[in-house]
Motif scaffolding. Structure first.
Motif, PDB file in Angstrom:
ATOM      1  N   UNK A  10      -4.222  -4.372  -8.504  1.00 25.55           N
ATOM      2  CA  UNK A  10      -2.806  -4.047  -8.356  1.00 25.55           C
ATOM      3  C   UNK A  10      -2.593  -2.598  -7.941  1.00 25.55           C
ATOM      4  N   UNK A  11      -3.574  -1.731  -8.182  1.00 21.88           N
ATOM      5  CA  UNK A  11      -3.459  -0.322  -7.796  1.00 21.88           C
ATOM      6  C   UNK A  11      -3.623  -0.106  -6.302  1.00 21.88           C
ATOM      7  N   UNK A  12      -4.215  -1.085  -5.598  1.00 25.86           N
ATOM      8  CA  UNK A  12      -4.391  -1.028  -4.138  1.00 25.86           C
ATOM      9  C   UNK A  12      -5.256   0.144  -3.681  1.00 25.86           C
ATOM     10  N   UNK A  13      -6.186   0.598  -4.527  1.00 24.56           N
ATOM     11  CA  UNK A  13      -7.108   1.661  -4.122  1.00 24.56           C
ATOM     12  C   UNK A  13      -8.108   1.127  -3.105  1.00 24.56           C
ATOM     13  N   UNK A  14      -8.522   1.966  -2.187  1.00 21.65           N
ATOM     14  CA  UNK A  14      -9.582   1.608  -1.246  1.00 21.65           C
ATOM     15  C   UNK A  14     -10.683   2.655  -1.328  1.00 21.65           C
ATOM     16  N   UNK A  15     -11.923   2.187  -1.262  1.00 24.51           N
ATOM     17  CA  UNK A  15     -13.066   3.098  -1.314  1.00 24.51           C
ATOM     18  C   UNK A  15     -14.131   2.623  -0.343  1.00 24.51           C
ATOM     19  N   UNK A  16     -14.740   3.561   0.350  1.00 24.36           N
ATOM     20  CA  UNK A  16     -15.846   3.253   1.240  1.00 24.36           C
ATOM     21  C   UNK A  16     -17.153   3.548   0.517  1.00 24.36           C
TER      22      UNK A  16
ATOM     23  N   UNK B 157      -8.545   6.072   3.130  1.00 23.38           N
ATOM     24  CA  UNK B 157      -7.210   5.504   2.931  1.00 23.38           C
ATOM     25  C   UNK B 157      -6.388   5.565   4.218  1.00 23.38           C
ATOM     26  N   UNK B 158      -6.537   6.651   4.982  1.00 25.12           N
ATOM     27  CA  UNK B 158      -5.806   6.782   6.240  1.00 25.12           C
ATOM     28  C   UNK B 158      -6.243   5.706   7.232  1.00 25.12           C
ATOM     29  N   UNK B 159      -7.537   5.475   7.345  1.00 23.16           N
ATOM     30  CA  UNK B 159      -8.035   4.421   8.229  1.00 23.16           C
ATOM     31  C   UNK B 159      -7.538   3.055   7.772  1.00 23.16           C
TER      32      UNK B 159
ATOM     33  N   UNK C 238     -12.338  -1.113  -4.974  1.00 27.40           N
ATOM     34  CA  UNK C 238     -11.964  -0.324  -3.806  1.00 27.40           C
ATOM     35  C   UNK C 238     -12.619  -0.835  -2.543  1.00 27.40           C
ATOM     36  N   UNK C 239     -13.881  -1.243  -2.661  1.00 23.51           N
ATOM     37  CA  UNK C 239     -14.582  -1.800  -1.494  1.00 23.51           C
ATOM     38  C   UNK C 239     -13.975  -3.124  -1.066  1.00 23.51           C
ATOM     39  N   UNK C 240     -13.702  -4.015  -2.028  1.00 17.09           N
ATOM     40  CA  UNK C 240     -13.142  -5.325  -1.686  1.00 17.09           C
ATOM     41  C   UNK C 240     -11.749  -5.185  -1.071  1.00 17.09           C
TER      42      UNK C 240
ATOM     43  N   UNK D 236       0.835  -1.198   0.000  1.00 17.15           N
ATOM     44  CA  UNK D 236       0.000   0.000   0.000  1.00 17.15           C
ATOM     45  C   UNK D 236       0.872   1.251   0.000  1.00 17.15           C
ATOM     46  N   UNK D 237       1.911   1.247   0.811  1.00 19.20           N
ATOM     47  CA  UNK D 237       2.816   2.402   0.849  1.00 19.20           C
ATOM     48  C   UNK D 237       3.479   2.628  -0.506  1.00 19.20           C
ATOM     49  N   UNK D 238       3.908   1.553  -1.158  1.00 14.02           N
ATOM     50  CA  UNK D 238       4.583   1.699  -2.449  1.00 14.02           C
ATOM     51  C   UNK D 238       3.654   2.290  -3.503  1.00 14.02           C
ATOM     52  N   UNK D 239       2.406   1.791  -3.551  1.00 15.41           N
ATOM     53  CA  UNK D 239       1.483   2.302  -4.578  1.00 15.41           C
ATOM     54  C   UNK D 239       1.115   3.757  -4.308  1.00 15.41           C
TER      55      UNK D 239
END
Length: 295
Positions: free
Chosen positions: A205-211, A78-80, A171-173, A7-10
């Protein structure tokens, strides 16, 4: 800590150096920030940050994580997620399970004019009202919207904003995988989607997160045409990982007329079908039934 490192790298690769005051020139070959630049801006040693990205540093402090989130420009979700990944060596969240409460099913049947469903962290639909079943043209229990999106509807056009929907689903998954890393069913679903969908693999692979909270959802229904709806998500506070989703149409809009037409398609049906919401469910329109058989 491998998920934290990735996550940090992406996130690092997406930060514009100029946006954080670092001058660039044509000789710069690194995409985003360098490790030493992140370390300097965050106030940690280069060696420590390198160990974080290599998964060798364990349990960074909240202060360090907040500093990294600031430098990397993370939003609240993303911070959480970053803090959650850093805590994975501690006791993890229990995977939700069990049946949907009868009271929640009753609420579904009290929403007659909008598709409504109960969904869990895996994007499994656990129950839905009659209009939700008519919208999707199939029974609600057993439907997984991520599988439907990536493996069944990629070229059929049911999701009018398919690309945006795929971003939201992945992002949700990703967020769910960070919250419930020991859920075997979630891991199996992610593996299935990765095997069957190139777009899913690229987005994962982008490691995006979405709520999931609220927003526009558009469907191209085979019987009533385009339905531009608003999705509102209501967390079920006593059932972690589960939400009530309601898809509503603006008053006086073509979508409101479309939902009214959709609701009336099976108004003359005499027998009941199970959409998973309760006794008020009815059979779908014959054309909808035929589509269920084909699927």
């Amino acid at each position: 800590m491998g998920d934290l490192a990735g996550f940090l790298r992406t996130r690092r690769s997406r930060v514009d150096p100029a946006a954080v005051g670092i001058p660039t020139d044509s000789r710069r070959r690194v995409e985003g920030l360098r490790r030493e630049e992140v370390a300097h801006l965050s106030g940690v040693s280069v060696d420590y940050y390198v160990r974080l990205e290599q998964g060798r540093a364990t349990q960074p402090s909240a202060q360090v994580l907040d500093a990294l989130a600031r430098v990397l420009g993370l939003d609240e979700t993303e911070c959480e997620h970053l803090h959650r990944l850093a805590r994975q060596r501690r006791p993890r969240a229990k995977v939700p399970g069990g049946r949907v409460r009868p009271e929640v099913l009753r609420v579904l049947d009290l929403i007659p004019d909008a598709p409504a469903m109960v969904m869990d962290h895996r994007l499994d639909v656990l129950a839905g009202n009659r209009l939700a079943g008519l919208l999707y043209g199939r029974p609600m229990p057993g439907l997984n919207t991520a599988r439907h999106l990536f493996l069944e509807e990629t070229e059929r056009g049911f999701y009018a904003d398919w690309e945006t929907c795929t971003l939201d689903a992945v992002g949700h998954l990703r967020l769910a995988a960070g919250t419930y890393p020991e859920d075997p069913r979630l891991a199996s679903l992610i593996g299935e989607l990765a095997m069957g969908s190139e777009r899913f693999r690229r987005l994962w692979a982008r490691a995006d997160v979405r709520a999931r909270t609220h927003g526009r959802k558009a469907f191209q229904h085979p019987l009533v045409g385009l339905l531009e709806l608003h999705q509102e998500n209501f967390a079920l506070s006593d059932e972690p990982g589960r939400e009530l989703l309601v898809l509503s149409a603006a008053p006086g809009s073509p979508a409101e007329d479309g939902l009214r037409l959709l609701a009336g398609l099976d108004a003359d049906s005499d027998t009941g079908s199970d959409t998973g919401s309760g006794a008020g469910s009815r059979d779908a329109h014959p054309e909808v039934k035929a589509r269920q058989v084909r699927e």
